[in-house]
Design an enzyme around this catalytic site. Structure first.
Site, PDB file in Angstrom:
ATOM      1  N   CYS A   2       0.860  -1.175   0.000  1.00  0.00           N
ATOM      2  CA  CYS A   2       0.000   0.000   0.000  1.00  0.00           C
ATOM      3  C   CYS A   2       0.899   1.228   0.000  1.00  0.00           C
ATOM      4  O   CYS A   2       2.111   1.112   0.176  1.00  0.00           O
ATOM      5  CB  CYS A   2      -0.870   0.016   1.241  1.00  0.00           C
ATOM      6  SG  CYS A   2      -1.722  -1.538   1.543  1.00  0.00           S
ATOM      7  N   ARG A  27       1.973   1.005  -5.967  1.00  0.00           N
ATOM      8  CA  ARG A  27       2.182   0.166  -4.787  1.00  0.00           C
ATOM      9  C   ARG A  27       0.931  -0.622  -4.405  1.00  0.00           C
ATOM     10  O   ARG A  27       1.018  -1.583  -3.639  1.00  0.00           O
ATOM     11  CB  ARG A  27       2.575   1.012  -3.564  1.00  0.00           C
ATOM     12  CG  ARG A  27       3.624   2.050  -3.793  1.00  0.00           C
ATOM     13  CD  ARG A  27       5.003   1.510  -3.777  1.00  0.00           C
ATOM     14  NE  ARG A  27       5.326   0.751  -2.601  1.00  0.00           N
ATOM     15  CZ  ARG A  27       6.545   0.705  -2.096  1.00  0.00           C
ATOM     16  NH1 ARG A  27       7.507   1.416  -2.632  1.00  0.00           N
ATOM     17  NH2 ARG A  27       6.825  -0.034  -1.052  1.00  0.00           N
ATOM     18  N   TRP A  73      -3.809  -2.079  -1.095  1.00  0.00           N
ATOM     19  CA  TRP A  73      -3.735  -3.422  -1.682  1.00  0.00           C
ATOM     20  C   TRP A  73      -4.262  -4.344  -0.596  1.00  0.00           C
ATOM     21  O   TRP A  73      -3.612  -4.533   0.431  1.00  0.00           O
ATOM     22  CB  TRP A  73      -2.288  -3.740  -2.034  1.00  0.00           C
ATOM     23  CG  TRP A  73      -2.099  -4.981  -2.835  1.00  0.00           C
ATOM     24  CD1 TRP A  73      -2.120  -5.092  -4.193  1.00  0.00           C
ATOM     25  CD2 TRP A  73      -1.800  -6.295  -2.338  1.00  0.00           C
ATOM     26  NE1 TRP A  73      -1.870  -6.389  -4.562  1.00  0.00           N
ATOM     27  CE2 TRP A  73      -1.673  -7.151  -3.446  1.00  0.00           C
ATOM     28  CE3 TRP A  73      -1.642  -6.829  -1.060  1.00  0.00           C
ATOM     29  CZ2 TRP A  73      -1.389  -8.498  -3.326  1.00  0.00           C
ATOM     30  CZ3 TRP A  73      -1.363  -8.176  -0.930  1.00  0.00           C
ATOM     31  CH2 TRP A  73      -1.240  -9.006  -2.061  1.00  0.00           C
ATOM     32  N   ASN A  99       0.219   0.805   6.567  1.00  0.00           N
ATOM     33  CA  ASN A  99       0.754  -0.269   5.711  1.00  0.00           C
ATOM     34  C   ASN A  99       1.247  -1.373   6.640  1.00  0.00           C
ATOM     35  O   ASN A  99       1.841  -1.076   7.679  1.00  0.00           O
ATOM     36  CB  ASN A  99       1.957   0.212   4.891  1.00  0.00           C
ATOM     37  CG  ASN A  99       1.557   1.150   3.789  1.00  0.00           C
ATOM     38  OD1 ASN A  99       0.369   1.352   3.535  1.00  0.00           O
ATOM     39  ND2 ASN A  99       2.546   1.730   3.130  1.00  0.00           N
ATOM     40  N   GLY A 100       1.064  -2.620   6.250  1.00  0.00           N
ATOM     41  CA  GLY A 100       1.535  -3.725   7.083  1.00  0.00           C
ATOM     42  C   GLY A 100       0.369  -4.543   7.599  1.00  0.00           C
ATOM     43  O   GLY A 100      -0.758  -4.427   7.101  1.00  0.00           O
ATOM     44  N   GLU A 480      12.159 -16.661 -15.607  1.00  0.00           N
ATOM     45  CA  GLU A 480      11.843 -15.236 -15.610  1.00  0.00           C
ATOM     46  C   GLU A 480      10.898 -14.895 -16.769  1.00  0.00           C
ATOM     47  O   GLU A 480       9.980 -14.096 -16.612  1.00  0.00           O
ATOM     48  CB  GLU A 480      13.151 -14.430 -15.674  1.00  0.00           C
ATOM     49  CG  GLU A 480      12.996 -12.930 -15.837  1.00  0.00           C
ATOM     50  CD  GLU A 480      12.081 -12.263 -14.818  1.00  0.00           C
ATOM     51  OE1 GLU A 480      11.733 -12.885 -13.794  1.00  0.00           O
ATOM     52  OE2 GLU A 480      11.671 -11.119 -15.066  1.00  0.00           O
ATOM     53  N   LYS A 484       7.229 -13.218 -16.200  1.00  0.00           N
ATOM     54  CA  LYS A 484       6.834 -11.934 -16.784  1.00  0.00           C
ATOM     55  C   LYS A 484       5.562 -12.106 -17.599  1.00  0.00           C
ATOM     56  O   LYS A 484       4.653 -11.296 -17.530  1.00  0.00           O
ATOM     57  CB  LYS A 484       7.984 -11.445 -17.666  1.00  0.00           C
ATOM     58  CG  LYS A 484       8.231  -9.995 -17.684  1.00  0.00           C
ATOM     59  CD  LYS A 484       9.108  -9.436 -16.580  1.00  0.00           C
ATOM     60  CE  LYS A 484       8.662  -9.796 -15.195  1.00  0.00           C
ATOM     61  NZ  LYS A 484       9.667  -9.541 -14.185  1.00  0.00           N
ATOM     62  N   GLU A 487       2.506 -12.645 -15.301  1.00  0.00           N
ATOM     63  CA  GLU A 487       2.167 -11.465 -14.503  1.00  0.00           C
ATOM     64  C   GLU A 487       1.314 -10.466 -15.276  1.00  0.00           C
ATOM     65  O   GLU A 487       0.373  -9.907 -14.725  1.00  0.00           O
ATOM     66  CB  GLU A 487       3.449 -10.724 -14.088  1.00  0.00           C
ATOM     67  CG  GLU A 487       4.087 -11.204 -12.808  1.00  0.00           C
ATOM     68  CD  GLU A 487       5.228 -10.315 -12.381  1.00  0.00           C
ATOM     69  OE1 GLU A 487       6.220 -10.212 -13.145  1.00  0.00           O
ATOM     70  OE2 GLU A 487       5.152  -9.717 -11.297  1.00  0.00           O
ATOM     71  N   HIS A 503      10.245 -36.188 -19.258  1.00  0.00           N
ATOM     72  CA  HIS A 503       9.915 -36.980 -18.063  1.00  0.00           C
ATOM     73  C   HIS A 503       8.491 -36.728 -17.577  1.00  0.00           C
ATOM     74  O   HIS A 503       8.177 -37.062 -16.434  1.00  0.00           O
ATOM     75  CB  HIS A 503      10.927 -36.693 -16.954  1.00  0.00           C
ATOM     76  CG  HIS A 503      12.318 -37.125 -17.299  1.00  0.00           C
ATOM     77  ND1 HIS A 503      12.676 -38.444 -17.458  1.00  0.00           N
ATOM     78  CD2 HIS A 503      13.435 -36.405 -17.565  1.00  0.00           C
ATOM     79  CE1 HIS A 503      13.949 -38.533 -17.785  1.00  0.00           C
ATOM     80  NE2 HIS A 503      14.440 -37.306 -17.863  1.00  0.00           N
ATOM     81  N   LYS A 600       3.628  -3.670  -6.296  1.00  0.00           N
ATOM     82  CA  LYS A 600       5.029  -3.544  -6.649  1.00  0.00           C
ATOM     83  C   LYS A 600       5.966  -4.138  -5.597  1.00  0.00           C
ATOM     84  O   LYS A 600       6.876  -4.871  -5.915  1.00  0.00           O
ATOM     85  CB  LYS A 600       5.369  -2.071  -6.888  1.00  0.00           C
ATOM     86  CG  LYS A 600       6.817  -1.816  -7.312  1.00  0.00           C
ATOM     87  CD  LYS A 600       7.135  -2.518  -8.621  1.00  0.00           C
ATOM     88  CE  LYS A 600       8.564  -2.343  -9.063  1.00  0.00           C
ATOM     89  NZ  LYS A 600       8.910  -3.258 -10.149  1.00  0.00           N
TER      90      LYS A 600
HETATM   91  C1  AGP Z   1       8.651  -9.173 -10.634  1.00  0.00           C
HETATM   92  O1  AGP Z   1       8.149  -8.894 -11.889  1.00  0.00           O
HETATM   93  C2  AGP Z   1       7.642  -9.371  -9.612  1.00  0.00           C
HETATM   94  N1  AGP Z   1       6.708  -8.304  -9.547  1.00  0.00           N
HETATM   95  C3  AGP Z   1       8.068  -9.927  -8.271  1.00  0.00           C
HETATM   96  O2  AGP Z   1       8.279 -11.290  -8.449  1.00  0.00           O
HETATM   97  C4  AGP Z   1       9.290  -9.311  -7.575  1.00  0.00           C
HETATM   98  O3  AGP Z   1      10.455  -9.586  -8.299  1.00  0.00           O
HETATM   99  C5  AGP Z   1       9.394  -9.869  -6.140  1.00  0.00           C
HETATM  100  O4  AGP Z   1       8.240  -9.555  -5.433  1.00  0.00           O
HETATM  101  C6  AGP Z   1      10.611  -9.368  -5.398  1.00  0.00           C
HETATM  102  O5  AGP Z   1      10.614  -7.979  -5.276  1.00  0.00           O
HETATM  103  P1  AGP Z   1      11.918  -7.206  -4.843  1.00  0.00           P
HETATM  104  O6  AGP Z   1      12.923  -7.367  -5.937  1.00  0.00           O
HETATM  105  O7  AGP Z   1      11.473  -5.782  -4.673  1.00  0.00           O
HETATM  106  O8  AGP Z   1      12.403  -7.823  -3.570  1.00  0.00           O
END
Ligand code: AGP
Length: 605
Positions: A2, A27, A73, A99-100, A480, A484, A487, A503, A600
């Site tokens: 958040c 965020r 969030w 936040n938290g 990766e 991507k 996501e 396998h 984020k």
């Molecule tokens: C990456 O595209 C993601 N949004 C996510 O996996 C991210 O890499 C992960 O949450 C770690 O974040 P950080 O690098 O800020 O620690």
């Protein structure tokens, strides 16, 4: 997750809070709200949806000199207007943004209800507003401290009180919080992006710290009311860094920033004389570097995949056993911390809760941990024994792109430094340095192929499910790439070792299940081509991410990337996969920068 913003000063707080919320929206973006102290009462406005929905709902004449805002969030309670922040005490006097997560919120809620309180939301945060209002302390600071003494969990709070209309009181434990120092005005934010238009003079709060913020300045103190006398520091951040500046999306802007950002990252860090990398921030002498017998990389999500690539680079160049583990798993399994191991925490935000906890676990047990972190002054950067800043610049898009590239390059430099104090020859050191220097130009070459990649992506977007395959150096690239893709396109994308396909997962291959195959030109090309043949034999479509000279004239669709040194090739092979995901999401008409259900930086468990 958040975002928090706050203002106290001579201007109308409303436009400042709204501008801050727009900048923090990456965020968390399921609902937003502000509370402003106006002469008569606190004005609270909240809306489900984006910050622009809140903006459209604000009364035109809303104003006040003190206020707080939040973009959410959801963690506790669904996405509803009632659950959006700020939350208020039953009499409306106290307003809180948070936040938290408050771990004991349920128990506190029950005891407050037993004492006669009625709640208007399902959130953990509302409990805090009630506790503050119930305190008998004469000042807001005392009331906040009373509330803090009853809660456990992680938090960054900003609190305003009609009885003390000249101030915001903030507290931090495990979630970032920054004060911005202006001229007879002060700002509060969970993220520098919200401050950058107003000030570059900032104070980072530490865990366990509180602050009182008034137009005249700030005071930081501990829970025991001891002053902590913090001095503001200056941050190197430009408004242009956090604005689109003509790009359609932050994700594309950040992908295209890579040639320049990588060049900036390498500047001053490559030592031609000794064929090594100079990483002074590690705070380790060559002798200490030589003493490590093992390297363990810890990170989450894409950072974890970059860590896998990094561990391979370290094994290849430095010949030290190295592996990567998801920090989110590591912290919960009571790990054995080896005294002669180097632990490396990798994170773009520097605020990922799981990674920060893993760092604490290592340090608590006497291990040595360094960070590869992008955000300067972030929690992980400050808690590590040393580190390497990634210098990728702010990354706003939820899907990490340039920071990932910088992580991989950071690992290459670390591997080089570790290798050169061991057996890596100077000529190999020089070879890697030349490879690193070639990266910015080669990334630019890949980006120039955007129209071709966009065309291929539109085709892939039609498939509900796809495989990404690679082996050894290519496997973290495949992971990766799949991450991507899923996501931002919401398509099911699964990464598999090319060697493991036969396998089991081969059973899934048919005309409707395309495969993106990472096929570098190296000692494993033939093995990778065997996997491609197995897919093609089952009528599976293949897109190869490869080098010139591989699959030439085969008719297999390809994205060809420039060749670098074999150890560094994975860095370049990852770049077209960023554009592939971006254009697949565009073809599907999705919100590329703010994919559903994601945020984020993940500052909760
Ligand atoms: C990456 O595209 C993601 N949004 C996510 O996996 C991210 O890499 C992960 O949450 C770690 O974040 P950080 O690098 O800020 O620690």
């Amino acid at each position: 997750m958040c975002g928090i913003v706050g203002y106290v000063g001579g201007q109308n707080a409303v436009p400042i809070l709204m501008e801050g919320l727009f900048r923090l929206e990456y965020r968390g973006y399921d609902s937003a709200g502000i509370a402003v102290l106006s002469p008569k009462a606190t004005q609270v406005h909240r809306r489900v949806g984006r910050v622009r929905d809140l903006e459209g709902a604000l009364p035109r004449r809303l104003s006040g000199k003190v206020g707080i805002g939040h973009t959410r969030w959801a963690t506790h309670g669904p996405v509803t207007q009632e659950n959006a922040h700020p939350h208020a005490s039953p009499d409306g006097r106290i307003s809180v943004v948070h936040n938290g997560i408050i771990d004991n919120a349920m128990d506190l809620r029950e005891s407050l209800i037993a004492g006669g309180d009625a709640f208007s939301s399902e959130t953990d945060t509302e409990v805090v507003a009630h506790l503050i209002a119930r305190s008998l302390a004469p000042d807001l600071e005392g009331a906040v401290l009373d509330a803090l003494s009853r809660i456990s969990g992680t938090y960054a709070f900003a609190v305003i009180d009609e009885r003390h209309p000249d101030r915001i009181v903030v507290a931090r434990n495990g979630s970032p919080l920054i004060l911005g120092v202006g001229d007879r005005e002060m700002f509060v934010a969970s993220d520098l992006a919200a401050l950058v238009r107003h000030t570059t003079s900032v104070v980072h709060l530490d865990d366990g710290e509180l602050a009182t913020v008034t137009a005249g300045g700030f005071r930081t103190f501990t829970r025991e009311l001891q002053d902590t006398a913090k001095e503001p520091t200056s941050v190197d951040l430009d408004v242009a860094d956090v604005e689109l500046g003509g790009s359609a999306h932050f994700m594309r802007k950040e992908i295209f920033e890579q040639p320049r950002s990588v060049e900036r990252m390498l500047r001053g860090r490559l030592d031609d004389r000794f064929g090594t990398a100079r990483l002074d921030g590690l705070n380790l002498t060559p002798r200490e570097l030589r003493g490590f017998r093992r390297v363990k990389v810890l990170g989450c999500g894409s950072a974890y995949y970059a860590g896998q690539l990094g561990a391979q680079l370290i094994e290849e160049l430095a010949r030290i056993p190295a592996d990567a583990e998801a920090a989110s798993e590591f912290r919960y399994r009571d790990p054995v911390i080896e005294p002669d191991a180097l632990y490396v925490a990798v994170s773009q935000s520097g605020e990922t809760a799981d990674t920060a906890f893993a760092v604490r676990e290592v340090r608590r047990k006497g291990g040595h941990v360094v960070g590869l972190v992008n955000v300067v002054g972030s929690t992980i950067a400050r808690e590590c024994d040393g580190g390497v800043y990634l210098h990728a610049g702010p990354e706003i898009a939820v899907a990490s792109t340039k920071a990932l590239t910088h992580m991989s390059i950071g690992f290459a430099m670390l591997a080089l430094a570790l290798g050169r104090v061991r057996d890596l020859s100077i000529s190999d050191g020089e070879r890697i340095i030349a490879g690193l220097r070639a990266l910015p130009g080669q990334i630019a070459e890949i980006l120039a192929a955007e129209p071709h990649i966009a065309e291929v992506a539109a085709g892939l977007a039609a498939a509900p499910s796809l495989f990404f395959i690679g082996r050894v150096r290519g496997f973290p690239v495949a992971r990766e790439g799949a991450q991507k893709f899923k996501e931002v396109s919401y398509r099911h994308a699964e990464a598999y070792q090319a060697s493991e396909l036969k396998h089991g997962p081969l059973a899934l291959i048919d005309k409707a299940m395309p495969t993106v195959a990472i096929v570098p030109r190296d000692e494993l090309t033939d093995r990778n081509l065997a996997a491609v043949a197995q897919v093609a034999a089952r009528e599976g479509e293949v897109l190869a991410i490869t080098h010139a000279g591989v699959l030439d004239g085969s008719g297999v669709p390809r994205i060809v990337v420039p060749k670098n040194e074999p150890e560094l090739d994975p860095i370049l092979l990852t770049v077209p996969l960023q554009l592939l995901a971006y254009h697949a999401a565009l073809a599907l008409g999705l919100d590329v920068d703010k994919p559903r259900n994601l945020a984020k930086s993940v500052t909760v468990e």
